[in-house]
Scaffold this motif. Structure first.
Motif, PDB file in Angstrom:
ATOM      1  N   SER A 311      -1.491  -1.657  -2.290  1.00  0.00           N
ATOM      2  CA  SER A 311      -1.844  -2.229  -1.012  1.00  0.00           C
ATOM      3  C   SER A 311      -3.133  -2.744  -0.901  1.00  0.00           C
ATOM      4  O   SER A 311      -4.151  -2.440  -1.478  1.00  0.00           O
ATOM      5  N   CYS A 392       2.488   3.927   6.187  1.00  0.00           N
ATOM      6  CA  CYS A 392       1.757   2.394   6.632  1.00  0.00           C
ATOM      7  C   CYS A 392       0.736   2.755   7.732  1.00  0.00           C
ATOM      8  O   CYS A 392       1.068   3.410   8.529  1.00  0.00           O
ATOM      9  N   SER A 445       7.175  -0.639   6.757  1.00  0.00           N
ATOM     10  CA  SER A 445       5.988  -1.434   7.006  1.00  0.00           C
ATOM     11  C   SER A 445       6.346  -1.802   8.556  1.00  0.00           C
ATOM     12  O   SER A 445       7.611  -1.353   9.046  1.00  0.00           O
ATOM     13  N   THR A 492       7.120  -5.187   3.076  1.00  0.00           N
ATOM     14  CA  THR A 492       6.190  -5.680   3.687  1.00  0.00           C
ATOM     15  C   THR A 492       6.326  -6.654   4.738  1.00  0.00           C
ATOM     16  O   THR A 492       7.670  -7.195   4.874  1.00  0.00           O
ATOM     17  N   CYS A 533       2.984  -5.871  -0.722  1.00  0.00           N
ATOM     18  CA  CYS A 533       1.881  -5.914   0.249  1.00  0.00           C
ATOM     19  C   CYS A 533       1.290  -7.407   0.609  1.00  0.00           C
ATOM     20  O   CYS A 533       1.602  -8.234  -0.413  1.00  0.00           O
TER      21      CYS A 533
END
Length: 556
Positions: A311, A392, A445, A492, A533
């Motif tokens: 992340s 998230c 996400s 992501t 990410c």
């Protein structure tokens, strides 16, 4: 002999003039016997449409306005109208490009069908979705304003008779705002409904034209599809809040608390991409050849039985978690900046960075979601009967958590504001589970359009719902998958509303647009990609399970 059989004897093939006809080419308006069909179809320069003679469509040629005894079987491209053979040979159309009316009809019919398909499958459903969203907001309106009224009543009970007049005034203000709010939503609904009615009429007209096969109607049809690609403005109304103050009899009016203004903002409607524009380049085009710009060694074990998540904290710093209880903050040179152990001493389920730059992680065994702030871990949410998997942070600073039930028979996505549950997403409109239950790995996400995107590994699918939790689409891989079936893990999204998901077994990343249309793959010699990410500059970070490394990739 019955009349029908006598008619069959009379009707002969237009090519050989001897055999009985069996088929009809609607494109060329010619009758064919079985032998001559193959010969007729051998001309591949024309898109023939051969059907059994009894299923043929009769063409309604228009009569020439200047020559009443002739039919318009030609088309003048310059004048853009049907013409008869006499008109073609006249000076009026001298030097003009003349085409066969059947060829023009075929082209126009395809255009009409294309418009109908786009209106039915792409545009009208979006209007339906907007109308549903407004209706949902209207339903919630009563609850929201009811809560405001309750707060006003509670304050009135504390202050008793001294503030009765103030209570009544505030309730009047609330009612007025509620009426304005509802009036605004009703107006927005009317606008959408009017457009939907127009769309229905257009679609009905198109179906009638297509069914009639009327050359005149087809030729004069003017498309309005582009007009409806720009959706109506969407009204967003912020429900007021009521701030309460401590009692002070000298300042009762101020102490009671005031309502914030009713905020009504009208956003410009989105423009739906046409079918041709779906694959057009975004504001930041995709690179033809994505490239690795940095590689970070995480120090975790490169095992096929672990997990490796990543992340972004910034463009050059990422949080990682892997096969043990330690979460690491690393820079692009693989330097360890910070390491922290989970509160329970167990491996985290998922990690995310909040808008404030704090680390959030889930602890499935402890049923907790935890926040690392100022190097101190605090448990913000404890679940009962569910264990959290992935987490998230959203644009509104909420947390989205996907979790399974203790008996692993249910899965759901829950939205939290702080420690308060605001939303639960579990079933579609037919009451069917959105996500696959059972021991399963799932990551999620939030997209820029506020869609919630889940990589559901057991279902072999990316499941996308809108902000209200309504299913938008499922992506189950691209037909070019030739190695192994689609195997999604990390997921992501970026500033272009692309959805990127790691295809573990096929060693690549899939890039989709916000509507689930496949763009392309990212390869970059990836080896078992897992966690994903994207930083603020749309650089992609990919955690490889096989090498225990994180690759930074530029793809835009």
């Amino acid at each position: 002999m019955d009349p029908f059989r006598r008619a069959q004897i009379i009707l002969l093939c237009d090519l050989c003039k001897t055999a009985h006809l069996q088929s009809h080419c609607e494109r060329c308006d010619i009758n064919l016997c079985q032998t001559c069909v193959g010969k007729h179809l051998s001309d591949s320069s024309i898109r023939h449409k051969v059907v059994l003679y009894k299923y043929r469509k009769s063409l309604n040629y228009s009569t020439c306005p200047d020559h009443a005894d002739e039919l318009c079987k030609n088309y003048c491209e310059k004048c853009d109208l049907p013409v008869c053979s006499t008109c073609v040979s006249s000076s009026k159309h001298e030097g003009h490009d003349i085409s066969d009316i059947l060829e023009k009809l075929c082209s126009k019919t395809e255009s009409l069908q294309k418009d109908l398909d786009e209106l039915e499958t792409r545009i009208y459903p979006r209007y339906e979705e907007m109308a549903s969203d407004v209706q949902t907001e209207k339903v919630e309106l009563e609850t929201n304003y009811g809560e405001l009224t309750t707060i006003a009543d509670q304050q009135g009970e504390i202050l008793h008779r001294e503030i009765t007049a103030i209570v009544n005034q505030r309730k009047s203000d609330i009612q007025e705002m509620k009426i304005k709010h509802l009036s605004t939503l009703n107006k927005n609904t009317d606008e959408i409904t009017q457009k939907m009615a127009e769309l229905k009429q257009i679609m009905s007209d198109l179906k009638s034209i297509l069914k009639s096969n009327d050359v005149s109607l087809t030729s004069t049809y003017k498309s309005r599809t582009s007009e409806f690609r720009t959706l109506p403005p969407k009204v967003r109304v912020t429900v007021p809040s009521l701030s309460a103050q401590k009692i002070n009899k000298d300042q009762l009016n101020e102490m009671f608390g005031s309502l914030s203004p009713l905020s009504i903002n009208t956003e410009h409607g989105d423009t739906i991409k046409s079918a041709e524009a779906v694959s057009s380049p975004p504001v930041k085009p995709l690179l033809d050849e994505p490239r690795v710009t940095a590689t970070i060694d995480t120090g975790y074990k490169n095992t096929f039985f672990g997990r490796l998540s990543v992340s972004c904290l910034s463009e050059d710093q990422v949080w990682t978690c892997g096969d043990n209880e330690t979460m690491k903050l690393l820079n692009l040179q693989s330097k360890l900046l910070t390491s922290i152990q989970t509160k329970s001493g167990r491996r985290p389920g998922g990690i995310a960075v909040t808008r404030d730059g704090d680390l959030v992680y889930t602890d499935p065994r402890e049923r907790t979601i935890n926040l690392l702030k100022n190097k101190q871990i605090q448990t913000v949410i404890t679940q009962q009967g569910w264990y959290p998997l992935s987490v998230c942070s959203t644009a509104s600073d909420d947390l989205l958590v996907i979790m399974d039930s203790d008996d692993v028979k249910q899965s759901k996505v829950v939205r939290y504001s702080g420690s308060t549950e605001k939303q639960s997403i579990q079933f579609d409109d037919q009451g069917r589970p959105l996500y696959k239950s059972g021991p399963n790995i799932k990551y999620l996400s939030e997209n820029k359009n506020l869609d919630i995107c889940v990589a559901d590994n057991k279902a072999r699918a990316v499941v996308v719902v809108n902000q209200s939790g309504k299913l938008r689409f499922r992506y189950t891989g691209h037909p070019s998958n030739t190695k192994q079936s689609f195997d999604p893990y990390g997921i992501t999204t970026d500033s272009q509303s692309h959805i990127l998901t790691a295809d573990y077994n096929n060693d690549r990343i899939h890039i989709l647009d916000q509507d689930g249309q496949f763009f392309r793959y990212i390869h970059c010699d990836l080896r078992r990609p897992w966690g994903l990410c994207v930083d603020i500059r749309d650089n992609l970070f990919v955690a490889e399970l096989h090498t225990a490394k994180v690759k930074k990739i530029q793809y835009l």
